[in-house]
Design a protein around this motif. Structure first.
Motif, mmCIF file in Angstrom:
data_model
loop_
_atom_site.group_PDB
_atom_site.id
_atom_site.type_symbol
_atom_site.label_atom_id
_atom_site.label_comp_id
_atom_site.label_asym_id
_atom_site.label_seq_id
_atom_site.Cartn_x
_atom_site.Cartn_y
_atom_site.Cartn_z
ATOM 1 N N SER A 76 17.398 -25.604 16.633
ATOM 2 C CA SER A 76 17.664 -26.597 17.642
ATOM 3 C C SER A 76 16.996 -26.236 19.056
ATOM 4 N N VAL A 77 17.223 -24.943 19.427
ATOM 5 C CA VAL A 77 16.421 -24.389 20.481
ATOM 6 C C VAL A 77 15.014 -24.716 20.757
ATOM 7 N N ILE A 78 14.334 -24.280 19.909
ATOM 8 C CA ILE A 78 12.802 -24.612 19.855
ATOM 9 C C ILE A 78 12.648 -26.121 19.709
ATOM 10 N N ARG A 79 13.193 -26.818 18.996
ATOM 11 C CA ARG A 79 13.313 -28.462 18.870
ATOM 12 C C ARG A 79 13.284 -28.869 20.191
ATOM 13 N N GLU A 80 14.443 -28.494 20.988
ATOM 14 C CA GLU A 80 14.886 -29.202 22.199
ATOM 15 C C GLU A 80 13.425 -28.832 23.203
ATOM 16 N N ALA A 81 12.986 -27.746 23.292
ATOM 17 C CA ALA A 81 11.884 -27.137 24.071
ATOM 18 C C ALA A 81 10.720 -27.995 23.591
ATOM 19 N N GLU A 82 10.532 -28.171 22.287
ATOM 20 C CA GLU A 82 9.405 -29.151 22.022
ATOM 21 C C GLU A 82 9.615 -30.600 22.472
ATOM 22 N N GLN A 83 10.724 -31.171 22.608
ATOM 23 C CA GLN A 83 11.034 -32.476 22.884
ATOM 24 C C GLN A 83 10.598 -32.568 24.445
ATOM 25 N N GLN A 84 10.816 -31.432 25.351
ATOM 26 C CA GLN A 84 10.779 -31.766 26.680
ATOM 27 C C GLN A 84 9.261 -31.472 27.030
ATOM 28 N N LEU A 85 8.113 -31.039 26.015
ATOM 29 C CA LEU A 85 6.896 -30.961 26.100
ATOM 30 C C LEU A 85 6.197 -31.906 26.937
ATOM 31 N N ASP A 86 5.575 -32.117 27.776
ATOM 32 C CA ASP A 86 4.862 -33.134 28.385
ATOM 33 C C ASP A 86 3.289 -32.842 28.492
ATOM 34 N N VAL A 87 2.818 -33.486 27.833
ATOM 35 C CA VAL A 87 1.232 -33.212 27.696
ATOM 36 C C VAL A 87 0.759 -34.688 27.562
ATOM 37 N N GLU A 88 1.352 -35.651 27.779
ATOM 38 C CA GLU A 88 0.389 -37.028 27.666
ATOM 39 C C GLU A 88 -0.390 -37.090 28.730
#
Length: 221
Positions: A76-88
Motif C-alpha cells: 500500500s505504501v508504494i501504491r500511495e506513492a504511485e497515486q501521487q505521481l503527477d506526470v500529466e
C-alpha cells in the motif's frame, strides 16, 4: 482476568488500537524481513512492541495473518506513492523517466520491502494470492504507464511494441536487483550497487535504458 475478546489495558486505560497495530506492524516488518517467515517469532515481535503475544493474536489472528498484513501495508505504501505521481504535464519521455525514478527511489528507501517480496516469492506468493486486499489494490502505476505509452506511440516518440505490465517489470527488475543483490554482487564483482557516490549514475542509467528501448529505431516488420 481479561478476556481474549477485549484489548488489554496499559496504565489503567485501553491503548489506542490504531497506534498499537501500527507499532506491531512496524516491528513485524523488521522481524519478517530479518528472519524470514519461518524464522520470525511472534514472541520476539511482542517483546519488542511492549505488548503481548495474546494482543497480537487479538488484532491479527496469528503469524500467517500478521505476515499478510505486513505485506498489505508494504504494497500500500508504494501504491500511495504511485497515486501521487503527477506526470500529466510532462512529455512522454520525461514522464517515463520520472516514473522510473519514483520506483528507483522507493526500492532504495524501503529495503525491507525488497526482502519481504523475496520471502513471499520463496513461499510461492501464497499470502498475496489469499489476500482480498492485495487482489483489489492493483497498481496505479500501470494506468499511468498505459497513458504515457499511448501518448508516446501516438506522437511517434515510442517505437517499442510493449505493454504497461512488461514495462513495469523492466523498471522494477532493475530497481529490485540493485537492492536485493547488492551483497552477492559486491562479493563477486567488488562493486556496491547502492554506493551513494554512484546513486545518481545508476538512477540516470535506468531512465536512459528504458527510454532508449522505447525510442530505438526499428525495422519494418
Amino acid at each position: 482476568m481479561t478476556s481474549v475478546e477485549e484489548p488489554a489495558r496499559t496504565n489503567g486505560r485501553i491503548r489506542d488500537a490504531a497506534r498499537t497495530q501500527a507499532e506491531i506492524l512496524d516491528v513485524a516488518t523488521q522481524e519478517f524481513a530479518r528472519a524470514g517467515y519461518d524464522g520470525a517469532r511472534v514472541d520476539e515481535i511482542a517483546a519488542r512492541t511492549r505488548t503481548t503475544k495474546r494482543m497480537i493474536y487479538y488484532y491479527f489472528g496469528g503469524k500467517e495473518q500478521l505476515f499478510t498484513a505486513v505485506l498489505e501495508r508494504a504494497y500500500s505504501v508504494i501504491r500511495e506513492a504511485e497515486q501521487q505521481l503527477d506526470v500529466e504535464h510532462l512529455d512522454p519521455v520525461a514522464a517515463i523517466r520520472r516514473l522510473a525514478e519514483l520506483t528507483f527511489d522507493h526500492h532504495e528507501q524501503h529495503p525491507d520491502f525488497i526482502r519481504l517480496v523475496s520471502i513471499e516469492n520463496i513461499h510461492g506468493a501464497e499470502h498475496i494470492a489469499a489476500s482480498e486486499k492485495l487482489g483489489r489494490i492493483g497498481s496505479p502505476a500501470l494506468d499511468v504507464i498505459r497513458r504515457i505509452l499511448e501518448s508516446g506511440q501516438e506522437s511517434g516518440l515510442f517505437t517499442a511494441d510493449v505493454d504497461a505490465v512488461d514495462l513495469h517489470a523492466m523498471i522494477s527488475s532493475y530497481c529490485f536487483f540493485r537492492v536485493s543483490n547488492r551483497h552477492t554482487f559486491g562479493a563477486l564483482f567488488g562493486r556496491d550497487l547502492v554506493d551513494p557516490a554512484r546513486r545518481e549514475y545508476y538512477r540516470t542509467m535506468l531512465g536512459d535504458m528504458v527510454i532508449a528501448y522505447l525510442t530505438a529505431p526499428r525495422a519494418e516488420a
